[in-house]
Write an enzyme that holds these catalytic residues in place. Structure first.
Site, short mmCIF file in Angstrom:
data_model
loop_
_atom_site.label_atom_id
_atom_site.label_comp_id
_atom_site.label_asym_id
_atom_site.label_seq_id
_atom_site.Cartn_x
_atom_site.Cartn_y
_atom_site.Cartn_z
N TYR A 108 0.21 -0.89 0.36
CA TYR A 108 -0.21 0.10 -0.13
C TYR A 108 0.61 1.14 -0.22
O TYR A 108 1.51 2.12 1.11
CB TYR A 108 -0.55 0.07 1.11
CG TYR A 108 -2.03 1.23 1.33
CD1 TYR A 108 -2.42 1.50 0.17
CD2 TYR A 108 -2.22 1.77 1.85
CE1 TYR A 108 -3.35 2.85 0.20
CE2 TYR A 108 -2.93 2.95 2.56
CZ TYR A 108 -3.47 3.17 1.47
OH TYR A 108 -4.63 4.36 1.15
N ASP A 147 -1.52 -1.22 -4.57
CA ASP A 147 -2.00 0.16 -4.93
C ASP A 147 -0.72 0.84 -4.70
O ASP A 147 -0.80 1.28 -3.76
CB ASP A 147 -3.25 0.22 -3.13
CG ASP A 147 -3.97 2.06 -3.88
OD1 ASP A 147 -3.20 2.14 -4.91
OD2 ASP A 147 -4.57 2.43 -3.15
N HIS A 252 -11.80 0.89 -5.30
CA HIS A 252 -11.12 -0.04 -6.34
C HIS A 252 -11.54 -1.00 -6.46
O HIS A 252 -12.34 -1.70 -6.46
CB HIS A 252 -9.77 -0.50 -5.28
CG HIS A 252 -8.58 0.55 -5.38
ND1 HIS A 252 -7.52 0.89 -5.73
CD2 HIS A 252 -8.47 1.33 -4.39
CE1 HIS A 252 -7.02 2.04 -5.35
NE2 HIS A 252 -7.74 2.38 -4.14
#
Length: 261
Positions: A108, A147, A252
């Site tokens: 992340y 991500d 997402h």
DNA sequence: ATGGTCGCTTTGCGA
């Protein structure tokens, strides 16, 4: 083996969708971001009932990463060598584990917020340190998935004019992403999901999904021994569709990658 | 330039 990555924006509020997703696509390993769940808050029952184990780390109000696997979770590592933290907060944004012989990293990447925000410098520092660490792993089967909070090309942004002064598209961020490719990693999803107008994230507001005004910021980077095993990839945009599934979707969509044995 | 919508350690903040 089929692996996937998904910023779920709260594992607890999305657990029904996650379990349905695992079953629908027969997923072996799912890297999750923005779990927003402490260790004692993880929704384990349905996952265990379906044969999955989970390793999680790094919760604060916004973060949290996890790996959900039914092909084993061995040698779990939280963070990578020299990983910087922000403002002394516990921000473990990376968890790695050996799953079915592949080292999967659920990442992340820091958002960066604004270009003049200290969080932006932290993002670039974080990416640089990860790249240094990851450069040592290229002889093993390694997947850096998650991500990335970077849109590497203009085609990955629905409207570049709207991002003229924003993070996610700046040359330093794109250079930081490119540095992984220069180290030997291959981004394996784009060849199977060519643009334009192909995205993995859509803001909740302004009906961005319905108008397909999104960003492509979720990626799977594979080391050479693993990249050669990739047979396909796709983005499950149905999971971002408010009209499908139960409850509100994450902002997402999941990204799925198929690997040969 | 602003606002829109999510989630949560919720009446603010980060995304």
């Amino acid at each position: 083996m089929r692996i996937a990555t998904w910023n779920v924006n709260s594992l607890r509020s999305r657990i029904d969708r996650v379990e349905a997703f695992l079953e629908r696509h027969d997923i072996d390993v799912l890297a999750v971001q923005e779990t927003k769940a402490r260790e004692d808050q993880l929704p384990l029952m349905g996952l265990h009932a379906r044969g999955y184990d989970i390793a999680a780390a790094g919760y604060n109000q916004w973060n949290g990463v996890a790996i959900i696997s039914r092909v084993g979770i061995e040698d779990v590592t939280v963070g990578f060598p020299d990983m910087p933290e922000f403002d002394g907060a516990s921000e473990a944004r990376a968890i790695g584990a050996l799953c079915g012989g592949v080292r999967i990293w659920s990442l992340y990447v820091p958002n960066g917020r604004k270009i003049d925000d200290p969080h932006y410098a932290y993002k670039l520092d974080w990416l640089g340190k990860l790249r240094t660490a990851a450069a040592e792993w290229t002889d093993q089967p390694v997947a850096l998935v998650g991500d990335w909070n970077i849109a590497p090309t203009d085609e990955d942004v629905f409207d570049m004019a709207q991002f003229a002064t924003s993070t996610h598209v700046t040359p330093p961020e794109r250079a930081a992403f490119q540095a992984f490719l220069d180290s030997g990693y291959a981004e394996v999803t784009r060849p199977h999901t060519p643009g334009p107008d192909v995205y993995t994230y859509w803001d909740y507001y302004r009906q961005r999904f319905e108008r397909n005004r999104g960003l492509r910021i979720d990626f799977a980077l594979c080391s050479p021994p693993l990249a050669s095993r990739v047979t396909g990839a796709f983005i499950d945009t149905d999971e971002r569709d408010p009209a499908q599934g139960t409850g509100s979707p994450s902002d997402h969509a999941p990204v799925i990658v198929d690997l040969s044995d």
